[in-house]
Enzyme design. Structure first.
Site, PDB file in Angstrom:
ATOM      1  N   GLY A   1      30.581  58.117  60.165  1.00 18.21           N
ATOM      2  CA  GLY A   1      30.611  58.708  61.332  1.00 18.21           C
ATOM      3  C   GLY A   1      30.582  60.233  61.302  1.00 18.21           C
ATOM      4  O   GLY A   1      30.853  60.898  62.418  1.00 18.21           O
ATOM      5  N   HIS A   2      29.934  60.879  60.106  1.00 13.11           N
ATOM      6  CA  HIS A   2      29.964  62.071  59.894  1.00 13.11           C
ATOM      7  C   HIS A   2      28.821  62.395  59.063  1.00 13.11           C
ATOM      8  O   HIS A   2      29.031  62.821  57.850  1.00 13.11           O
ATOM      9  CB  HIS A   2      31.255  62.612  59.121  1.00 13.11           C
ATOM     10  CG  HIS A   2      31.531  64.117  59.368  1.00 13.11           C
ATOM     11  ND1 HIS A   2      30.837  64.796  58.625  1.00 13.11           N
ATOM     12  CD2 HIS A   2      32.185  65.024  60.019  1.00 13.11           C
ATOM     13  CE1 HIS A   2      31.217  66.095  58.719  1.00 13.11           C
ATOM     14  NE2 HIS A   2      31.922  66.163  59.753  1.00 13.11           N
ATOM     15  N   TYR A   3      27.553  62.301  59.636  1.00  9.21           N
ATOM     16  CA  TYR A   3      27.147  62.117  60.884  1.00  9.21           C
ATOM     17  C   TYR A   3      26.325  60.868  60.960  1.00  9.21           C
ATOM     18  O   TYR A   3      25.583  60.844  59.993  1.00  9.21           O
ATOM     19  CB  TYR A   3      26.839  63.134  61.910  1.00  9.21           C
ATOM     20  CG  TYR A   3      27.676  64.495  61.866  1.00  9.21           C
ATOM     21  CD1 TYR A   3      28.718  64.387  62.733  1.00  9.21           C
ATOM     22  CD2 TYR A   3      27.464  65.484  60.894  1.00  9.21           C
ATOM     23  CE1 TYR A   3      29.621  65.762  62.691  1.00  9.21           C
ATOM     24  CE2 TYR A   3      28.187  66.618  61.019  1.00  9.21           C
ATOM     25  CZ  TYR A   3      29.289  66.604  61.852  1.00  9.21           C
ATOM     26  OH  TYR A   3      30.352  67.724  61.894  1.00  9.21           O
TER      27      TYR A   3
END
Lengths: 165, 135
Positions: B42-44
Site C-alpha cells: 500500500g506504499h505505494y
C-alpha cells in the site's frame, strides 16, 4: 467546513491497504486546519504475528504508525486543493522531516484517534504543520512540527532501482 | 506466517547488531528490507517505497537492541527530530549507526542515529527513550 469519507480520502492520498491510516475527515478549513479520525483495531496486520502469550503492552499501537496516521491527515489538508493520488507523475507530497513528536499515552485496539492538524506556516511549496492526537479527552500524541514539500515525482522515481540514468 | 513476536510493528525484519557500541565508536546494526515487507502493498501500489516511518521503526528496534543501560522497560518517548534524505526501496539494506547520550537533568536517554542504504544517507533521526515506570 468539509467532511470527507474514505472514498474521497483515496482520491487525495496515494496510500492504500495496509498503509492508509486515515478513516474519516470530520472537519476541514482548507489551508488552515483539519480534524480526522482513525479507528484502531486488532485486525490490522501489525497484530497478526503477536504471540498469544504477549502482554498488554504488546498491543500498544506502533508509535511510528501514530505519527504516520497524523501525517497522512496533514497530507489530506496539504493536497486538498491540488490532489494527486498518483505517485508516479506530476507533483507529489514528500515528507521532509519532523521535530518533537511526543508520545504521551499508549493507544490500544478499540481506541478512536482524533487527529487535530493546523497548518502553521507555508512558504513556496513547503508546508509546516503542528497539532495533536486525542483518544476521548486524553492527548496521546503531540506534534510540534512536520515539514512537507511538493516536489516533482521524478525526485522519487529518479532514484528507483532500474530507473537511474 | 510461522514467526511470532512479542510486540506489534509494521516492519517484518529484525536488525542484526553488528557492533554493540561498547567500545569507542557508535553501535551499528544492519537489516535487509525484503521486497515482501507487508507495507509495500500500500506504499505505494505499483511503486513500492519504504515508508519514512518504517525507517524510523528499524532505528527504534536498533536502539532497543543497543541500549546502554539495563532493563526491559525502556520505551520510545519522542521522535525529537528526523530528516529524510533519500528513499529506501525493496531489496535495499539499511545500516544504522547509533550514538547514545543521557538527556540533561532527567533519567531519559537520547539516541542519535544515521540510517544509510546503498544510495547513501537515508535519514538522520534523534529518539528519546524513557522508562515506562517514570511516566
Amino acid at each position: 467546513m468539509t467532511e470527507l469519507t474514505v472514498d474521497e480520502i483515496k482520491r487525495i492520498l496515494p496510500h492504500r491497504f495496509p498503509m492508509l491510516l486515515v478513516d474519516r475527515v470530520t472537519e476541514m478549513v482548507p489551508g488552515e486546519r483539519l480534524t480526522a479520525l482513525k479507528a484502531v483495531t486488532v485486525n490490522e496486520p501489525w497484530y497478526q504475528e503477536l504471540d498469544d502469550k504477549a502482554p498488554e503492552e504488546a498491543y500498544h499501537y506502533p508509535s511510528v504508525l501514530l505519527a504516520e496516521s497524523w501525517c497522512q491527515s496533514a497530507g489530506v489538508l496539504a493536497a486538498w486543493e491540488n490532489p494527486n493520488p498518483d505517485v508516479l507523475s506530476g507533483q507529489v507530497m514528500l515528507f521532509g522531516g519532523v521535530s518533537d513528536v511526543e508520545y504521551l499515552h499508549p493507544v490500544r485496539p478499540g481506541d478512536v484517534l482524533e487527529h487535530r492538524v493546523t497548518l502553521s506556516r507555508s512558504f513556496g511549496d513547503t508546508l509546516i504543520f503542528e497539532g495533536e492526537s486525542l483518544v476521548g479527552e486524553q492527548v496521546v500524541l503531540r506534534v510540534s512540527r512536520v515539514t512537507m514539500a511538493m516536489r516533482p515525482a521524478s525526485e522519487l522515481t529518479g532514484g528507483a532501482p532500474g530507473e537511474q540514468s | 506466517m510461522t514467526t511470532t513476536r512479542e510486540f506489534c510493528t509494521p516492519v517484518d525484519g529484525t536488525p542484526e547488531v553488528t557492533d554493540p557500541g561498547t567500545g569507542e565508536g557508535p553501535a551499528r546494526t544492519v537489516v535487509l528490507v525484503e521486497p515482501s515487507e507487508k507495507v509495500f502493498a500500500g506504499h505505494y501500489p505499483g511503486f513500492p517505497i519504504f515508508p519514512g516511518v518504517c525507517i524510523i521503526e528499524y532505528v527504534h528496534h536498533s536502539a532497543l537492541a543497543t541500549l546502554p543501560e539495563p532493563g526491559d522497560d525502556w520505551m520510545l518517548a519522542a521522535i525529537e527530530s528526523t530528516r529524510f534524505l533519500s528513499p529506501v526501496f525493496p531489496g535495499n539494506t539499511i545500516t544504522t549507526e547509533l550514538t547514545w547520550s543521557k538527556v540533561k537533568d532527567s533519567d531519559a536517554l537520547r539516541c542519535k542515529a544515521v540510517a544509510s542504504s546503498e544510495r547513501g544517507k537515508s535519514a538522520q533521526i534523534k529518539l528519546r527513550f524513557e522508562r515506562r515506570g517514570n511516566r
